[in-house]
Design an enzyme around this catalytic site. Sequence first.
Site: not given
Ligand code: GLN
Length: 497
Positions: A82, A157, A181
């Site tokens: 990532k 994400s 995410s």
């Molecule tokens: N979708 C969640 C957020 O927007 C989790 C994001 C994540 O785990 N980085 O914060």
Amino acid sequence: MSHLDLSAHRAADISDGIARKEFTAREVAESALARIEALDGDVHSLNQVTPDIAYAAADRIDALVSAGGELPPMAGVPAAFKDNMNLIGTRTTCSSRILANYESAYDCTAVARLINAGVLPLGKCNMDEFAFGSSGETSATGPAKNPWDLGRIPGGSSAGSAAAVAAGLAMVTLGSDTGGSIRQPGAMTGTVALKPTYGRVSRYGCVAFASSLDQIGPFSLTVEDNARVLEAICGKDSMDATSVDRPAEDFVAASRRGVTGMRIAIVRDMLDMEGVTPEVRDSVLAAAARFESMGATIGEVDLPTSQHGISAYYIIAPAEASSNLARFDGIRYGHRAENPVDTLDLYMRTRAEGFGTEAKRRIMLGTYALSAGYYDAYYGQAQKARTLIAREFTTAFEDYDVLLMPTSPQVAWKFGAKSDPLSMYLSDIFTIPVNLAGNCGINVPCGFAEEDGAKLPIGLQIIGDYFAEAKVFAAAGALERDLALDLRSPALSVPVA
Ligand code: GLN
């Protein structure tokens, strides 16, 4: 050599093939890079492709083979990381304009450990900007697409980390999970995706979003490969004080051991929540029935406090994010506004130009929640809710080894379908409680739904207690074998050379 279809192999097949001199690591790298060249224009799972680093790693493996030396455990396995994880020789952009040209100054520990285990680093994976999102759509480089239907989101994400594995562009990738995410894009793309226990894996070198929640973990097409990556990356790191001194276990063996005698509970009230589609609900119940037929005992629990996880998370995560993102000020890192009239102007215009809409929303929410006079009402309350959620899990694990929930209430949606932030936030209802409590959870594919002619994966979330990854792998591996859902990839047109 004709191109290897990476999606048809396990990591061990690649390492064994290299050890037996059926093909070289360089040929594996060539094959993987050719596939990326052919397909990633459409999928956009990678922000940066790193052939030089991949070939250098491959040549080290091939030299070891020639010298008759012992190969590392994941020798020659194509991998990607990532784009919030630093790796010298690459940019680390977090898919943000503010870091678009940021060159990594050091290596993220988890990345370095995986490279030491022998993987070939192919590139840096697209993501929601600073990991804020559930669809990949907040990326400043444009969204990664879901290989099962390029008109749909791959989840977020860690959008690119999931899409790259699903498309067979990398066999294993690393993502980060603050509120879901890793697991949620795992569900959207039909990949195996683990959020380890908080502290299991060092976050050193991974750009911080919400430090009390962030955890790095693996994506793969099989449970066994996922277990192999965790073995390589876990353990104490003197550079991350939150990393815990617990040695790796034999997670690969755990993934093969089955569920006989395991006590498994369906989280009933979560499963019955409004918004869970019938296909998702049925697949989770069918998975529970399969576990029972394989020798597990099945019960039910309710997690009523966990339903408030989203409310607590959207105070705690933005609060920590607003603090972590304060360092991007045009002086120390990345983008800098031109011709500032004074320092305040420099800060303000750098941040206005560099951050996207969702990042600005999080910074404002978090700054507000932490402001004098509101701190106790918001942050303090959210921390209390968090403690209650953690206790609720601990109580459930007194009676059960693992818990079952959907990973996501629904399958992958079409781009643009959740344009208001609240509906996007709600998609993480089942993953967020696990981050708040700090325990572990995995997504494992458990079926498919049809929507507008597209075949879309459904994900089961298997949740374990603190450091109970071995049990989680045992259950996930058993289900994968039973449903024969490993190595399932969408039929992307693959040019075979
Ligand atoms: N979708 C969640 C957020 O927007 C989790 C994001 C994540 O785990 N980085 O914060």
